[in-house]
Design a protein around this motif. Sequence first.
Motif, PDB file in Angstrom:
ATOM      1  N   GLY A  59       1.083   5.200   0.573  1.00  0.00           N
ATOM      2  CA  GLY A  59       1.834   4.546   1.407  1.00  0.00           C
ATOM      3  C   GLY A  59       1.921   2.955   0.706  1.00  0.00           C
ATOM      4  N   GLU A  60       2.344   2.205   2.008  1.00  0.00           N
ATOM      5  CA  GLU A  60       2.289   0.846   1.336  1.00  0.00           C
ATOM      6  C   GLU A  60       1.800  -0.142   2.516  1.00  0.00           C
ATOM      7  OE1 GLU A  60       5.142  -2.098   1.339  1.00  0.00           O
ATOM      8  OE2 GLU A  60       6.831  -0.501   1.497  1.00  0.00           O
ATOM      9  N   PRO A 105       7.892  11.973   2.526  1.00  0.00           N
ATOM     10  CA  PRO A 105       7.365  11.003   3.572  1.00  0.00           C
ATOM     11  C   PRO A 105       6.010  10.390   2.871  1.00  0.00           C
ATOM     12  CG  PRO A 105       7.792  13.235   4.516  1.00  0.00           C
ATOM     13  CD  PRO A 105       8.140  13.434   3.017  1.00  0.00           C
ATOM     14  N   TYR A 106       5.751   9.243   3.621  1.00  0.00           N
ATOM     15  CA  TYR A 106       4.335   8.623   3.139  1.00  0.00           C
ATOM     16  C   TYR A 106       3.350   9.165   4.230  1.00  0.00           C
ATOM     17  CZ  TYR A 106       7.079   4.693   0.973  1.00  0.00           C
ATOM     18  OH  TYR A 106       7.749   3.959  -0.057  1.00  0.00           O
ATOM     19  N   ASP A 107       2.238   9.011   3.754  1.00  0.00           N
ATOM     20  CA  ASP A 107       1.050   9.359   4.608  1.00  0.00           C
ATOM     21  C   ASP A 107       0.648   8.328   5.446  1.00  0.00           C
ATOM     22  OD1 ASP A 107       0.383  11.951   3.167  1.00  0.00           O
ATOM     23  OD2 ASP A 107       0.025  10.706   1.582  1.00  0.00           O
ATOM     24  N   TRP A 108       0.936   7.034   5.276  1.00  0.00           N
ATOM     25  CA  TRP A 108       0.432   5.927   5.937  1.00  0.00           C
ATOM     26  C   TRP A 108       1.443   4.604   5.549  1.00  0.00           C
ATOM     27  CZ3 TRP A 108      -1.063   1.561   3.381  1.00  0.00           C
ATOM     28  CH2 TRP A 108      -1.320   1.557   1.920  1.00  0.00           C
ATOM     29  N   ILE A 109       1.328   3.723   6.275  1.00  0.00           N
ATOM     30  CA  ILE A 109       2.130   2.349   6.267  1.00  0.00           C
ATOM     31  C   ILE A 109       1.425   1.340   6.927  1.00  0.00           C
ATOM     32  CG2 ILE A 109       3.958   2.747   7.790  1.00  0.00           C
ATOM     33  CD1 ILE A 109       6.091   1.782   5.537  1.00  0.00           C
ATOM     34  N   SER A 422       9.473  -1.712  -6.739  1.00  0.00           N
ATOM     35  CA  SER A 422       8.006  -1.435  -6.758  1.00  0.00           C
ATOM     36  C   SER A 422       7.518  -1.851  -5.287  1.00  0.00           C
ATOM     37  CB  SER A 422       7.600  -2.443  -7.905  1.00  0.00           C
ATOM     38  OG  SER A 422       6.118  -2.061  -8.129  1.00  0.00           O
ATOM     39  N   GLY A 423       6.051  -1.582  -5.220  1.00  0.00           N
ATOM     40  CA  GLY A 423       5.601  -0.371  -5.975  1.00  0.00           C
ATOM     41  C   GLY A 423       4.799   0.466  -4.403  1.00  0.00           C
ATOM     42  N   LEU A 424       3.686   1.264  -4.923  1.00  0.00           N
ATOM     43  CA  LEU A 424       3.161   2.024  -3.869  1.00  0.00           C
ATOM     44  C   LEU A 424       1.632   2.125  -3.904  1.00  0.00           C
ATOM     45  CD1 LEU A 424       5.241   5.228  -3.583  1.00  0.00           C
ATOM     46  CD2 LEU A 424       5.240   3.454  -1.876  1.00  0.00           C
ATOM     47  N   THR A 425       0.771   2.390  -3.013  1.00  0.00           N
ATOM     48  CA  THR A 425      -0.555   2.329  -3.168  1.00  0.00           C
ATOM     49  C   THR A 425      -0.920   3.733  -2.795  1.00  0.00           C
ATOM     50  OG1 THR A 425      -1.071   0.188  -2.404  1.00  0.00           O
ATOM     51  CG2 THR A 425      -2.657   1.514  -2.189  1.00  0.00           C
ATOM     52  N   ALA A 426      -1.975   4.327  -3.808  1.00  0.00           N
ATOM     53  CA  ALA A 426      -2.766   5.702  -3.420  1.00  0.00           C
ATOM     54  C   ALA A 426      -3.791   5.275  -2.978  1.00  0.00           C
ATOM     55  CB  ALA A 426      -2.462   6.341  -4.762  1.00  0.00           C
ATOM     56  N   VAL A 427      -4.480   5.825  -1.795  1.00  0.00           N
ATOM     57  CA  VAL A 427      -5.796   5.758  -1.145  1.00  0.00           C
ATOM     58  C   VAL A 427      -6.754   7.127  -1.473  1.00  0.00           C
ATOM     59  CG1 VAL A 427      -7.091   5.048   0.541  1.00  0.00           C
ATOM     60  CG2 VAL A 427      -4.938   3.880   0.217  1.00  0.00           C
TER      61      VAL A 427
END
Length: 638
Positions: A59-60, A105-109, A422-427
Motif C-alpha cells: 500500500g501507500e 489492488p492494494y492491501d491498504w492505503i 514511485s513508490g510503494l510500502t510493503a508491511v
Amino acid sequence: MTKRFVSLLLSTTLLASPLPAQVTTDAGTIDPAGIERFFNQPGYSPYAGRSFPSRPLWGEQHLHTSWSPDAFGGGTRVGPDDALKYAKGAEITSNTGQQVRLSRPYDWIVVADHSDALGVVASIYEGDPAFMSDPTLKRWHDEMRKGGEAATAVVMEMITLQGEGRIPPAMTDTTTQMDMWREMTRIVESHNQPGIFSAIIGYEWTSNYGGGNNLHRNVIYRDGKDKADMVRPLTTFDTELPRELWNWMAAYEEETGGRLLAIPHNGNLSNGLMFATETPDGEPIDAEWAMNRARWEPLYEVTQGKGTSEQHPSLAPADEFADFEIWDAGNLNVVPKEPGMLDYEYAREALKRGLALESEFGTNPFKFGLVGSTDAHTGISSTEENNFFGKFPASEPGPERSTGNAFDFDGRTVKDWKLGASGLTAVWAKENTRAAIWDAMKRKEVYGTTGTRPFVRFFGGWDFTAEDAQRRDPATVGYGKGVPMGGDLPPAPEGAAPSFLVAALKDPISGNLDRIQIVKGWLDAGGGMRERIYDVVWSGDRQPDAEGKLPPVGNTVDVGNATWTNTIGAPELIAVWQDPEFDPAQKAFYYARVIEIPTPRWTAYDAAYFKDANFSEDVPMTVTERAYTSPIWYVQND
C-alpha cells in the motif's frame, strides 16, 4: 564469504513463519534437534500455528485527493471516496477523463490530504459566499474557473503563501475544519474491511518552514473514527515546527487513549532542514528533541514522485546506484540550494549521523525504517511505469507532459519528465487490519520500493550459516535465529561478527533481479561517519573485478517499443553474508538494497504511445527499480 545463489521455486515457503520457543536452548541459541522436532510436531503441516507475518501487505501512506487545496486548485476532482475505490481495485475515471485501474489492488492505503484548509478549496471554486468577500479568494475562484495555466498559478501561489504563513484567514476556520475532518473519517471508515482491506485514517501536516522548505509529515492513526474525531488535526496555521507537532501527538494520545506515528517526507526539498542538527527556528537540538523524534517518527519516506532521497551521488561517489531519480535543484519552491544543504537531506547520511547523535544524547533521533509512496495529487496512486498518472492533472498521460512543467515558481521550473513513478510500502503485518499494519510500521518491519512489488526478507543475527540460504523456509530460520528488518541485534557473543540472511523474489510482472546489496554505515574509532556497500548475491556467473566491482547485469530494453526481456537477471536471490570488517566497539546499521534489471521508464511508454510526444535527448528512457529495507542496528556492548 562465499556468495551463494539458490534457484528457489516461487513458493510461499520463502515467507514462512518463525520458529517457536521450543527450538531454542536456554541460552537463546538454536537447537538443531529442536528444529527437526518442530517439523514433526504437532503435525505434518509446517504452517499450522504460525504467528508471524507470512506475506507483505502492499500500500501507500501518502495520497492526495480533491480535498487537498493544491490538488483541487490544480484540477483534481477525484475525491477520497473514488480514491479508496481505486485502491481496492475498481476502475475509475481520472481527472482528465481517462479510464484507469491498478494492475493489482492494494492491501491498504492512507488518504493523507493536507490538514490545512481540508476540503475548503472546493467551496471557493463553487463560489461559496462565505469566501467570496475575501479579494484573494475571489480572485482564486475566478482563476480556477478558467482552468489550465491560470489554475496552476493559483496552486503555486497557495504553496507560497502557506509557506509564508499568509493564507487568507477565511480558510482557517476551526469549525469548518472539524466538519470536514469528520466527513473525511466517515468516508475512510466506510471503506475499511478488516482482514481484507485497511483504509487507514491519516492526514498531512504541511510545514513549508521559511517558504518552501519541505518539512511535511504524514500523521498515521492506529485508531478508527471514534477516537480520530475527538481532536482537531494540527495545521500549519497552528505551527510549522515539528516539535510542536510531536507535542500535539502526545496530547492526542493522552486525551483519546489512541496511538499515532508520523512519517517525514523525503527530505530532498527541505534545503538542509530535514535532518539538521538544529531546529528550523535555529535552536540547537538536545536530548529531549532526540527522544521525541525517535518516539514519534519511526519511519522515513525514502522515495516518492518528487525524487528519491536514499543517498546523493555527490555524497557517495563510489555508489554506482546512488544517482537515481534525483531532485536537487532546490526546495519545494525551487529556491536553489546552498553548499552543505545536501548533507542534511538524504537517508543514509541521517542514519550515520544518528549513530553520532546517540553517543551525544543517549537516543538516536534518526533510527528510522524506510518506506515509499507516491505523493500523487490526483487521487490516483500509480507507480507502474506503464500506468503512470503523474503528480497533478496537468501531468496525467498526454503528449504535452513531454515538455510540460511539474513546478513553476517565477520561472524556476522542474519539468514533468523529472517526476518518478514511485513508490510503494510493503508491511510485514500479521493480518490485514489497521492495528496490525500500524504496529508493523511502529516496529519498522517494513520496506519501500520505487513502485514494483518484490518480496524481500532481511534478518540479522550472530549465527546464520551458508546452509540457511539453502532452505526453502528462510523466514522460519530468520525469525528463529535473528531479528527482522527494523530490529536491533542482540548483544554480541565474544569474538562473533553479525551475519545476515537476505532473500528476494521478483515482482511477477516486473524485471528480474540484478543483485542484492547490503549497505553498512558505522562510526569509526574517531567518531567519523563511514559507509560501504557490499554486493552479497547476484544473478548469472559474473565475478567482481580486481577492485571488487561487479560488472553490470546488462540491458535488454527496446526503448522504441517500450519493451524488455527477462533473459538476464534472476527471478530469486538469497544469501547469508557476514560482515568481514566488524568491530564490536563501533556502532553500525545495515540495510538491504534489492536492484532489478533495467526496464522501460514511463517516458519510454509515453514516447511509444503518444507519437507527437517531444521528449528532449536528455530525458531518461530506462529505469532500474529497487527496494530498500528498513535497517538492522548494532549498538556496541557496554
